[in-house]
Structures are given as C-alpha cells and as structure tokens.
Design a protein around this motif. Sequence first.
Motif, short mmCIF file in Angstrom:
data_model
loop_
_atom_site.label_atom_id
_atom_site.label_comp_id
_atom_site.label_asym_id
_atom_site.label_seq_id
_atom_site.Cartn_x
_atom_site.Cartn_y
_atom_site.Cartn_z
N GLU A 214 0.81 -1.22 0.00
CA GLU A 214 0.00 0.00 0.00
C GLU A 214 0.84 1.27 0.00
O GLU A 214 0.33 2.36 -0.23
N ASN A 216 2.68 2.02 -2.23
CA ASN A 216 2.64 2.49 -3.62
C ASN A 216 1.28 3.06 -4.01
O ASN A 216 1.04 3.34 -5.19
N TYR A 217 0.40 3.20 -3.04
CA TYR A 217 -0.99 3.59 -3.29
C TYR A 217 -1.12 4.76 -4.29
O TYR A 217 -1.91 4.70 -5.23
N SER A 218 -0.34 5.82 -4.09
CA SER A 218 -0.49 7.02 -4.93
C SER A 218 -0.23 6.73 -6.40
O SER A 218 -0.69 7.46 -7.27
N PHE A 220 -1.13 3.89 -7.93
CA PHE A 220 -2.06 2.88 -8.46
C PHE A 220 -3.11 3.51 -9.36
O PHE A 220 -3.47 4.69 -9.21
N LYS A 225 -7.38 2.00 -6.46
CA LYS A 225 -7.48 2.86 -5.26
C LYS A 225 -8.87 2.76 -4.66
O LYS A 225 -9.04 2.64 -3.44
N ILE A 228 -9.39 -0.52 -2.91
CA ILE A 228 -8.72 -0.55 -1.60
C ILE A 228 -9.57 0.20 -0.57
O ILE A 228 -9.74 -0.26 0.57
N LYS A 229 -10.13 1.34 -0.98
CA LYS A 229 -11.03 2.09 -0.07
C LYS A 229 -12.24 1.23 0.29
O LYS A 229 -12.71 1.24 1.43
N GLN A 242 -5.46 -6.02 6.39
CA GLN A 242 -4.42 -5.89 5.38
C GLN A 242 -3.22 -6.71 5.85
O GLN A 242 -2.78 -6.57 6.98
N SER A 267 1.20 0.56 -12.41
CA SER A 267 1.19 1.85 -11.71
C SER A 267 1.83 2.90 -12.58
O SER A 267 2.34 2.60 -13.66
#
Length: 333
Positions: A214, A216-218, A220, A225, A228-229, A242, A267
């Motif tokens: 996570e 690397n979230y920004s 994705f 994203k 995941i939310k 998680q 990504s």
Amino acid sequence: MPHQKSTLGEFIIKNQSSFTYSTGELSSLLNALRLAAKVVNHEVNKAGLVDLFGDSGDVNVQGEQQQKLDVFANKTFIQSLKNRNIVCGIVSEENDEFITIKGQDKESNGKYVVLMDPLDGSSNIDVNVSVGTIFSIFRRITPVGTPVEEKDFLQPGRAQVAAGYVFYGTSTMLVYTTGDGVNGFTLNPAIGTFYLSHPNIKIPKNGSIYSVNEGNYSHFPDSVKKYIKYCQEIEDDRPYSQRYIGSLVSDFHRNMLKGGIYLYPNSTVNADGKLRLLYECNPMAFLAEQAGGIATDGQVDILDVVPTNIHERAPFYCGSSSMVKKLLEFIHK
Ligand code: AHG
Ligand code: MN
Ligand code: MN
C-alpha cells in the motif's frame, strides 16, 4: 512412526498413471524439484549461522565459499534438473537468457521446459522472513531431439503441465498441481521426507484479507485505489485486514489457506506492474484456478495472456473468487 500419510514420492508415483502421455518423465522431473527443494531448504535454514560465522563475509566455517542464497538456489535447481534427461531448457529469473540443456544423445534431450523463480522474496532473506521457490512446467512445442527454442517458453499459462512452489517457512512445504487439484506436502526435517499434509486445497470463495504494497498507493490506477477504499469501508464484513509479507509465495500461500486477495497492480511507475508473468504469475494462476480461485491481469485471465518475452511483467490480481470478481467490477466500471 508418523501415521500412514502419503509421502510426496509415493504420491508422485501413484498419480503418474493419470497423465495422458505418462512415461514417468514428469514424475522424474517433480522428483528432481523435490530433491533440490530439500537442499535449498537446508541452506535457507542455516543462512543466519553462515553469516554469523562467516570469515570476511564470503567464507563460512567449513571454508566453503559463501553464496548469496538466490545464486545458490538457482544453481541447485538447475543442477538437479540437468542431472536427468527430462528437461531441454530452463528459464530462470536469475539468468538473462534461457538455458539450453543438451541430452546425452540426440533423441534424449527431454520434452519439458521449466520456468522458475529460484528464490522468491529475496529482500526477506536477511531478516529471517519466509522465502520460496516458484516453478512452472510446459511440454515443449519443438520436436524432441532439436535444440530448445524461445517459443517453447513463450506459451500461455493455460498450457502448463504442472506448477507449484516451495515455501521455506515456519515449516517447509511443497505445494503443486498437475491440473487435477492442488496438494500440499510438509517436510519432516528430521528425516527429510515430505508428507501429504494439505490434500486437495481449495481457496475459500470469500475472505477477509487484502494483500498489497500500500506504500505504492499514490501510483495505483484509480479503480484499484477505489477497491482498496472499499476493502477499508465499515460495511457488511468489512473492513478487511491488510496483510503483506512481501514474499509472493508467503502472501499467496496464506490467502490460499485463509481466503483473500493479492494485488500487484500496474502503476504510474511500473506500467506492467512488477511480477514476472512466466515464473511468478503463471504458476500461481494455475494453482489458484485449480483451487477454485481467480487470477487476472485486470483484463483477461493470467493463464490466457500470450507472452512475448521470457522476463515480461504483468499486473497481478489473484485469490478468492468473490473478492477478485468484486475488484474486476471496480476495474470495468
Ligand atoms: P524476488 O525476490 O524473486 O525478486 O520477488 C520479489 C517479489 C515478490 O516476491 C513480492 O511479492 C514482491 O516482489 C514484493 O514487491 P514490493 O517490495 O514492491 O512490494
Ligand atoms: Mn519473485
Ligand atoms: Mn527471485
């Protein structure tokens, strides 16, 4: 005496007759992997000691040259496969080019190719966290007796004859499929024998674990994203837990037994994700499907992707069928 549980050796022989073209060669190949797994297991277990007692960092107490574990694992699996006339070529994460294996004579250079990640999770070696070996086996396309060609390795995963992994964890396991379900064997280290401990593994249809780096979230895609939310929302059986070990073998193994979804998306920094299609995604996808789960790159089933390069990467989403289907809803929205 352990209770009469099948050993891996017995199991391989017993199942030989169920293969369409059974000549014993696949059994022999699996036995080669079984042997190499034990050797690597031994080395993984003493890795900490070797470091402690190593002289100047590259010679251990016995005066042997120390090798990085991934180099050791690579050499061990290749050697074990070379020793038998069953494999005509190998693709390994550790070798840029595919390896050609010549038979003793023209007719006997083997009808199978093996693709492998000899040591998966190498960043976890130094900190005593589980690592693994992943393997994928195909029947060659080119005729036996001719040199292996790149196209023998570039087959879609759907054509795999067998696939599996070795998991050097709290205990060491070998889990594999030949297209007739998934079976797991646990090593009894005292006597060096794998016993059938997990017959006919099925991934729970649903799960409560999502597994992704996570950090690397920004980077994705928006759809991932949002998924995941969704995993984190307070609703129904959510939020999910998680869990991310960072060794694909470990994360996959946990999800397979407990239910869950594993994500390694493409990504903005890795256009095709990170995982390698031929020796990470394909074998895991074969196992996942055989266990009732799903593996996709977001567009098609991983097993239907036609590879063009032996080291190519693919986005990878894999695990419990309901969870992967939910993710796909987000991707296709
Ligand atoms: P390898 O050690 O064979 O290079 O594979 C590492 C892979 C895989 O095991 C793991 O799931 C993933 O890389 C972790 O990547 P991040 O550190 O980017 O999360
Ligand atoms: Mn790997
Ligand atoms: Mn590796």
